[in-house]
Write a protein that holds these residues in place. Structure first.
Motif, PDB file in Angstrom:
ATOM      1  N   ARG A 128     -12.626   1.098   3.812  1.00 52.47           N
ATOM      2  CA  ARG A 128     -11.645   0.597   2.843  1.00 52.47           C
ATOM      3  C   ARG A 128     -11.038   1.752   2.032  1.00 52.47           C
ATOM      4  O   ARG A 128      -9.844   1.793   1.768  1.00 52.47           O
ATOM      5  CB  ARG A 128     -12.323  -0.421   1.911  1.00 52.47           C
ATOM      6  N   ARG A 129     -11.901   2.702   1.640  1.00 48.31           N
ATOM      7  CA  ARG A 129     -11.406   3.854   0.862  1.00 48.31           C
ATOM      8  C   ARG A 129     -10.447   4.685   1.692  1.00 48.31           C
ATOM      9  O   ARG A 129      -9.402   5.115   1.209  1.00 48.31           O
ATOM     10  CB  ARG A 129     -12.583   4.750   0.433  1.00 48.31           C
ATOM     11  N   ARG A 130     -10.821   4.889   2.950  1.00 46.50           N
ATOM     12  CA  ARG A 130      -9.971   5.687   3.829  1.00 46.50           C
ATOM     13  C   ARG A 130      -8.608   5.009   4.004  1.00 46.50           C
ATOM     14  O   ARG A 130      -7.566   5.644   3.904  1.00 46.50           O
ATOM     15  CB  ARG A 130     -10.654   5.874   5.190  1.00 46.50           C
ATOM     16  N   ALA A 131      -8.637   3.690   4.221  1.00 44.82           N
ATOM     17  CA  ALA A 131      -7.373   2.952   4.410  1.00 44.82           C
ATOM     18  C   ALA A 131      -6.521   3.071   3.144  1.00 44.82           C
ATOM     19  O   ALA A 131      -5.295   3.229   3.211  1.00 44.82           O
ATOM     20  CB  ALA A 131      -7.670   1.494   4.729  1.00 44.82           C
TER      21      ALA A 131
ATOM     22  N   GLU B 135      -6.588   5.513   0.897  1.00 39.48           N
ATOM     23  CA  GLU B 135      -6.035   6.882   0.804  1.00 39.48           C
ATOM     24  C   GLU B 135      -4.899   7.080   1.811  1.00 39.48           C
ATOM     25  O   GLU B 135      -3.869   7.663   1.490  1.00 39.48           O
ATOM     26  CB  GLU B 135      -7.141   7.914   1.038  1.00 39.48           C
ATOM     27  N   ASP B 136      -5.097   6.567   3.001  1.00 33.61           N
ATOM     28  CA  ASP B 136      -4.046   6.692   4.024  1.00 33.61           C
ATOM     29  C   ASP B 136      -2.753   5.997   3.601  1.00 33.61           C
ATOM     30  O   ASP B 136      -1.671   6.353   4.070  1.00 33.61           O
ATOM     31  CB  ASP B 136      -4.509   6.076   5.366  1.00 33.61           C
ATOM     32  N   GLY B 137      -2.877   4.994   2.737  1.00 31.15           N
ATOM     33  CA  GLY B 137      -1.685   4.248   2.316  1.00 31.15           C
ATOM     34  C   GLY B 137      -1.004   4.844   1.096  1.00 31.15           C
ATOM     35  O   GLY B 137       0.007   4.313   0.636  1.00 31.15           O
ATOM     36  N   ALA B 138      -1.534   5.939   0.584  1.00 26.17           N
ATOM     37  CA  ALA B 138      -0.993   6.504  -0.665  1.00 26.17           C
ATOM     38  C   ALA B 138       0.494   6.819  -0.535  1.00 26.17           C
ATOM     39  O   ALA B 138       1.278   6.551  -1.448  1.00 26.17           O
ATOM     40  CB  ALA B 138      -1.780   7.753  -1.063  1.00 26.17           C
TER      41      ALA B 138
ATOM     42  N   VAL C 298       2.719   5.392   1.199  1.00 27.67           N
ATOM     43  CA  VAL C 298       3.551   4.178   1.189  1.00 27.67           C
ATOM     44  C   VAL C 298       3.774   3.727  -0.255  1.00 27.67           C
ATOM     45  O   VAL C 298       4.898   3.396  -0.659  1.00 27.67           O
ATOM     46  CB  VAL C 298       2.887   3.033   2.002  1.00 27.67           C
ATOM     47  N   ARG C 299       2.683   3.730  -1.033  1.00 23.21           N
ATOM     48  CA  ARG C 299       2.816   3.326  -2.442  1.00 23.21           C
ATOM     49  C   ARG C 299       3.753   4.274  -3.184  1.00 23.21           C
ATOM     50  O   ARG C 299       4.588   3.851  -3.986  1.00 23.21           O
ATOM     51  CB  ARG C 299       1.433   3.291  -3.118  1.00 23.21           C
ATOM     52  N   GLU C 300       3.614   5.553  -2.896  1.00 23.18           N
ATOM     53  CA  GLU C 300       4.458   6.550  -3.541  1.00 23.18           C
ATOM     54  C   GLU C 300       5.936   6.332  -3.185  1.00 23.18           C
ATOM     55  O   GLU C 300       6.809   6.347  -4.049  1.00 23.18           O
ATOM     56  CB  GLU C 300       4.041   7.928  -3.035  1.00 23.18           C
ATOM     57  N   ALA C 301       6.175   6.103  -1.910  1.00 24.81           N
ATOM     58  CA  ALA C 301       7.557   5.888  -1.457  1.00 24.81           C
ATOM     59  C   ALA C 301       8.141   4.624  -2.082  1.00 24.81           C
ATOM     60  O   ALA C 301       9.299   4.596  -2.503  1.00 24.81           O
ATOM     61  CB  ALA C 301       7.588   5.803   0.073  1.00 24.81           C
ATOM     62  N   ALA C 302       7.319   3.573  -2.161  1.00 22.26           N
ATOM     63  CA  ALA C 302       7.799   2.315  -2.739  1.00 22.26           C
ATOM     64  C   ALA C 302       8.158   2.505  -4.210  1.00 22.26           C
ATOM     65  O   ALA C 302       9.156   1.972  -4.698  1.00 22.26           O
ATOM     66  CB  ALA C 302       6.733   1.224  -2.584  1.00 22.26           C
ATOM     67  N   ARG C 303       7.321   3.288  -4.895  1.00 24.98           N
ATOM     68  CA  ARG C 303       7.578   3.558  -6.308  1.00 24.98           C
ATOM     69  C   ARG C 303       8.877   4.343  -6.480  1.00 24.98           C
ATOM     70  O   ARG C 303       9.714   4.012  -7.309  1.00 24.98           O
ATOM     71  CB  ARG C 303       6.401   4.338  -6.908  1.00 24.98           C
ATOM     72  N   ALA C 304       9.042   5.370  -5.646  1.00 25.84           N
ATOM     73  CA  ALA C 304      10.258   6.203  -5.729  1.00 25.84           C
ATOM     74  C   ALA C 304      11.491   5.346  -5.444  1.00 25.84           C
ATOM     75  O   ALA C 304      12.519   5.454  -6.130  1.00 25.84           O
ATOM     76  CB  ALA C 304      10.163   7.359  -4.731  1.00 25.84           C
TER      77      ALA C 304
END
Ligand code: ACO
Length: 307
Positions: free
Chosen positions: A284-287, A289-292, A294-300
């Motif tokens: 779960r932690r790896r998933a 981190e791997d999604g970071a 996407v969250r960053e892009a969505a925020r931008a």
């Protein structure tokens, strides 16, 4: 009028109406709902792992398509539930942080391994079956957004339960090896499924208050009993045995007597010492981190739109 608010809350609960996000509610009611709904949401998301394990090895293309759809449903359930929790003033991101750093829990059941294809059948029949018994009453929970999310979730869970039942029925009526595999899966999943309902009523810290608030409609032991009674008949139709030599009908109680699950084991699993806890959390932690990115892009993107 803040002073009248507690009376208003009590009246809504007493009248079996729904408390909505705009209504005043006791802080402890809000807290217990956040705890339960978040734990429930996390369970749906972590629950994708044991089943996801078999997507690439499902025995036919049709079984694979069904399992894929089922695992996607679990993701959807997690999202409805995070959305319900957000109406209580928490952020989904906050809740996910609390899961990955171990401050919030998820259901004990998902810390057991899926060793054979028959486990997918046993999860559908027993684990989703237990989830339905526990969750149908939550459709009448006093908190509106949670109750409404549960209605959709229960409909999908019923389909999940039937697909598991059908897998076991097919195996049980197949070759002797297939039947033995189905029996072995039921033997391993029976007691952990009974433990899903939580500690016995005497040790359940939240039950009394949650029942008074009509978050819970039945106690842990009442629902566990209901589940056992339901499974006995279905096991008969499946031609499989429930692994409890002391399971028998009690005419006086109009219910089955049965052996309790090992509650010390439940406590150990909740504390992180089950067979797969470390693996589930690491994944779960790896998933996350791997999604970071996407969250960053969505925020931008959101910021750009806003500007
Ligand atoms: N797994 C992990 N933790 C559990 C379990 C379990 N099977 N059963 C009880 N606990 C925890 C409780 O969260 C509580 O811990 P906390 O105080 O640190 O939060 C403690 O054990 C004591 O239990 P109770 O006082 O009985 O807790 P509660 O009133 O919340 O009842 C129950 C537990 C029945 C699981 C309730 O929270 C509930 O109905 N939740 C919604 C359903 C759900 O979460 N299902 C998830 C699995 S189903 C699925 O996803 C397929």
């Amino acid at each position: 009028h803040q002073t009248e608010a507690p009376d208003h809350f009590d009246a809504i609960v007493a009248a079996d109406q729904k408390v909505e996000p705009r209504d005043w509610m006791p802080e402890a009611y809000r807290k217990t709902l956040i705890r339960q709904i978040a734990q429930h949401a996390h369970s749906e998301i972590i629950g994708m792992q044991p089943e996801g394990n078999w997507i690439s090895r499902a025995p036919t293309l049709k079984r694979k398509a069904i399992l894929l759809a089922k695992v996607q449903d679990e993701a959807g359930h997690g999202l409805y539930l995070y959305a319900a929790a957000e109406t209580l003033g928490v952020d989904r991101e906050e809740l996910v942080e609390m899961l990955v750093d171990g401050r919030q829990k998820y259901s004990s059941i998902f810390n057991y391994p899926t060793l054979t294809w028959a486990d997918i059948g046993a999860i559908g029949w027993l684990v989703d079956g237990a989830a339905i018994v526990n969750q149908v009453p939550l459709c009448r929970c006093s908190y509106g957004p949670y109750a409404r999310a549960m209605i959709r979730i229960c409909k999908e869970e019923s389909f999940h339960q039937r697909q598991g039942y059908e897998i076991l029925h097919t195996l049980s009526h197949g070759t002797p090896e297939q039947k033995a595999m189905a029996q072995d899966a039921v033997d391993r999943w029976w007691y952990p499924s009974l433990a899903m309902f939580g500690p016995p009523d005497g040790d359940s810290t939240h039950s009394e208050r949650s029942m008074a608030w009509k978050i819970k409609r039945f106690s842990n032991d009442e629902l566990r009993q209901r589940f056992v009674d339901m499974c006995v008949q279905q096991a008969g139709v499946l031609g499989l045995r429930l692994p409890d030599p002391d399971l028998r009908w009690n005419e006086e109680r109009r219910a089955h007597d049965y052996t309790q699950p090992d509650y010390d084991e439940l406590m150990r699993v909740i504390k992180g010492e089950g067979p797969c806890n470390r693996q589930r959390m690491a994944h779960r932690r790896r998933a996350h981190e791997d999604g970071a990115w996407v969250r960053e892009a969505a925020r931008a993107y959101a910021e750009k739109q806003h500007a």
